[in-house]
Design a protein around this motif. Structure first.
Motif, PDB file in Angstrom:
ATOM      1  N   GLY A  13       0.820  -1.204   0.000  1.00 42.33           N
ATOM      2  CA  GLY A  13       0.000   0.000   0.000  1.00 42.33           C
ATOM      3  C   GLY A  13       0.854   1.254   0.000  1.00 42.33           C
ATOM      4  N   PHE A  30       4.084   9.012  -5.682  1.00 47.14           N
ATOM      5  CA  PHE A  30       2.877   9.660  -6.168  1.00 47.14           C
ATOM      6  C   PHE A  30       2.685  10.994  -5.456  1.00 47.14           C
ATOM      7  CE2 PHE A  30       1.042   6.087  -8.448  1.00 47.14           C
ATOM      8  CZ  PHE A  30       1.635   4.994  -7.840  1.00 47.14           C
ATOM      9  N   GLY A  54      -1.930  10.598  -9.554  1.00 49.37           N
ATOM     10  CA  GLY A  54      -1.527  10.368 -10.927  1.00 49.37           C
ATOM     11  C   GLY A  54      -0.901   9.001 -11.073  1.00 49.37           C
ATOM     12  N   GLY A  55      -0.219   8.792 -12.190  1.00 45.97           N
ATOM     13  CA  GLY A  55       0.367   7.494 -12.481  1.00 45.97           C
ATOM     14  C   GLY A  55       1.657   7.209 -11.741  1.00 45.97           C
ATOM     15  N   TYR A  57     -11.843   5.144   2.700  1.00 45.93           N
ATOM     16  CA  TYR A  57     -11.845   5.216   1.240  1.00 45.93           C
ATOM     17  C   TYR A  57     -11.550   3.846   0.644  1.00 45.93           C
ATOM     18  CZ  TYR A  57     -10.396   9.875   2.873  1.00 45.93           C
ATOM     19  OH  TYR A  57     -10.281  11.061   3.560  1.00 45.93           O
ATOM     20  N   TYR A  84     -10.026   2.427  -3.057  1.00 43.49           N
ATOM     21  CA  TYR A  84      -9.399   2.746  -4.329  1.00 43.49           C
ATOM     22  C   TYR A  84      -9.162   1.448  -5.100  1.00 43.49           C
ATOM     23  CZ  TYR A  84      -7.846   7.195  -2.179  1.00 43.49           C
ATOM     24  OH  TYR A  84      -7.769   8.421  -1.558  1.00 43.49           O
ATOM     25  N   GLN A 124      -6.326   0.082  -8.144  1.00 41.34           N
ATOM     26  CA  GLN A 124      -5.098   0.408  -8.870  1.00 41.34           C
ATOM     27  C   GLN A 124      -4.877  -0.626  -9.949  1.00 41.34           C
ATOM     28  OE1 GLN A 124      -1.310   0.193  -6.762  1.00 41.34           O
ATOM     29  NE2 GLN A 124      -0.556   1.947  -7.927  1.00 41.34           N
ATOM     30  N   GLY A 141       0.491  -0.262 -13.595  1.00 42.24           N
ATOM     31  CA  GLY A 141       1.181   0.913 -14.088  1.00 42.24           C
ATOM     32  C   GLY A 141       0.436   2.217 -13.910  1.00 42.24           C
ATOM     33  N   MET A 142      -0.630   2.184 -13.124  1.00 45.85           N
ATOM     34  CA  MET A 142      -1.434   3.397 -12.975  1.00 45.85           C
ATOM     35  C   MET A 142      -1.516   3.812 -11.511  1.00 45.85           C
ATOM     36  SD  MET A 142      -4.510   2.590 -15.637  1.00 45.85           S
ATOM     37  CE  MET A 142      -5.227   4.207 -15.403  1.00 45.85           C
ATOM     38  N   GLY A 143      -1.993   4.990 -11.321  1.00 44.79           N
ATOM     39  CA  GLY A 143      -2.236   5.478  -9.970  1.00 44.79           C
ATOM     40  C   GLY A 143      -3.528   4.922  -9.419  1.00 44.79           C
ATOM     41  N   LEU A 144      -3.884   5.394  -8.257  1.00 42.45           N
ATOM     42  CA  LEU A 144      -5.101   4.935  -7.606  1.00 42.45           C
ATOM     43  C   LEU A 144      -6.297   5.764  -8.049  1.00 42.45           C
ATOM     44  CD1 LEU A 144      -2.741   3.943  -5.736  1.00 42.45           C
ATOM     45  CD2 LEU A 144      -4.410   4.005  -3.890  1.00 42.45           C
ATOM     46  N   GLU A 184     -14.632   8.464  -8.005  1.00 46.92           N
ATOM     47  CA  GLU A 184     -14.407   8.654  -9.442  1.00 46.92           C
ATOM     48  C   GLU A 184     -14.945   7.498 -10.281  1.00 46.92           C
ATOM     49  OE1 GLU A 184     -10.265   9.012 -10.212  1.00 46.92           O
ATOM     50  OE2 GLU A 184     -10.478   9.245 -12.369  1.00 46.92           O
ATOM     51  N   PHE A 201      -7.294  -1.059  -2.697  1.00 46.26           N
ATOM     52  CA  PHE A 201      -6.707  -0.521  -1.483  1.00 46.26           C
ATOM     53  C   PHE A 201      -7.758   0.234  -0.696  1.00 46.26           C
ATOM     54  CE2 PHE A 201      -2.294  -1.473  -1.987  1.00 46.26           C
ATOM     55  CZ  PHE A 201      -2.072  -1.512  -3.345  1.00 46.26           C
ATOM     56  N   PHE A 225      -2.953   3.674   4.411  1.00 48.96           N
ATOM     57  CA  PHE A 225      -3.418   2.662   3.481  1.00 48.96           C
ATOM     58  C   PHE A 225      -3.236   1.252   4.037  1.00 48.96           C
ATOM     59  CE2 PHE A 225      -4.417   4.737  -0.535  1.00 48.96           C
ATOM     60  CZ  PHE A 225      -3.978   6.025  -0.278  1.00 48.96           C
ATOM     61  N   GLY A 226      -4.141   0.375   3.625  1.00 44.96           N
ATOM     62  CA  GLY A 226      -3.991  -1.042   3.889  1.00 44.96           C
ATOM     63  C   GLY A 226      -3.061  -1.676   2.875  1.00 44.96           C
ATOM     64  N   PRO A 227      -2.782  -2.974   3.036  1.00 43.42           N
ATOM     65  CA  PRO A 227      -1.816  -3.663   2.175  1.00 43.42           C
ATOM     66  C   PRO A 227      -2.365  -4.054   0.814  1.00 43.42           C
ATOM     67  CG  PRO A 227      -2.668  -5.165   3.803  1.00 43.42           C
ATOM     68  CD  PRO A 227      -3.231  -3.831   4.136  1.00 43.42           C
ATOM     69  N   ARG A 249      -5.635  -8.315  -3.926  1.00 41.41           N
ATOM     70  CA  ARG A 249      -5.456  -8.566  -5.360  1.00 41.41           C
ATOM     71  C   ARG A 249      -6.597  -9.439  -5.847  1.00 41.41           C
ATOM     72  NH1 ARG A 249      -1.167  -7.729  -8.580  1.00 41.41           N
ATOM     73  NH2 ARG A 249       0.095  -7.211  -6.739  1.00 41.41           N
TER      74      ARG A 249
END
Lengths: 113, 114
Positions: free
Chosen positions: A42, A88, A104-105, B33, B35, B37, B40-43, B59, B90, B105-107, B110
């Motif tokens: 995380g 990030f 973002g990424g 929250y 999220y 992921q 290769g991207m953000g959350l 979102e 997450f 954040f949690g771990p 998957r």
């Protein structure tokens, strides 16, 4: 949404060198935060800089904020192999009742021993 | 303190199956929250909650539901899983308008949907 965009997307350096990552955002912010994510884990909060601050330090981390340019930078000095991770930025807008952050990424940093 | 924990850590579902992801925090945080992921991207924020009994869309809320019956728990449900929901999920929590404004954040979980 107030999404930070990190640059570069990937960065590879040798241990001992400095690493600089940049973040740009679009609208006025309350604060901007930087997080680190190790592979398969995380996110971990690194540092927060408020809109009325220009520079902040925490150990080997230095963050700057330029609200006129809507940009921030994260500098990691004397990098170590353990700094290998994704980084990030997360700008937080004013009047954000949920304290929501958008990410973002990221910048993938690899520090070679 | 355990911080933020998530169960399960891994899960494989078939298309159309349902499941619930559990997030628990022991920091007495008001805000929580969820999220996702993707590689290769953000959350991206799915849903969030500003207190017990309240939830709101983020979102990318479609295909997910959430509940916050207890302050320390935030559940994410997938009623009919789709391959597009294959991701790492997450959970995070934060104080309500606290000065640190930090999210913890949690771990991660998957999830693979076949």
């Amino acid at each position: 949404s107030q999404q930070g965009e990190e640059d570069p997307q990937a960065l590879s350096i040798q241990e001992g060198e400095n690493a600089t990552m940049n973040c740009s955002y679009k609208t006025s912010i309350n604060n901007l935060q930087w997080y680190r994510q190790n592979s398969g884990r995380g996110l971990v909060h690194l540092i927060l800089i408020r809109s009325n601050e220009r520079e902040k330090h925490s150990g080997r981390l230095r963050v700057t904020l330029d609200t006129s340019k809507k940009s921030s930078s994260l500098l990691i000095t004397a990098s170590r192999a353990a700094d290998t991770a994704s980084y990030f930025c997360a700008p937080r807008q004013y009047n954000n009742a949920g304290n929501m952050l958008t990410f973002g990424g990221g910048t993938r940093l690899m520090v070679k021993p | 303190n355990a911080g933020v924990t998530q169960t399960p850590k891994f899960r494989v579902l078939k298309t159309g199956q349902s499941m619930t992801l559990l997030c628990a925090q022991d920091m007495n945080h008001e805000y929580m929250y969820w999220y996702r992921q993707d590689p290769g991207m953000g959350l991206r924020l799915i849903h969030y909650s500003v207190g017990e009994g309240t939830t709101a869309k983020g979102e990318v809320p479609d295909g997910y539901n959430v509940s916050r019956l207890k302050k320390q728990n935030f559940l994410l449900g997938l009623e009919s899983a789709a391959p597009s929901q294959t991701s790492v999920y997450f959970c995070a929590s934060s104080e309500a308008g606290g000065p640190s404004d930090t999210q913890y954040f949690g771990p991660g979980t998957r999830l693979t949907v076949l």
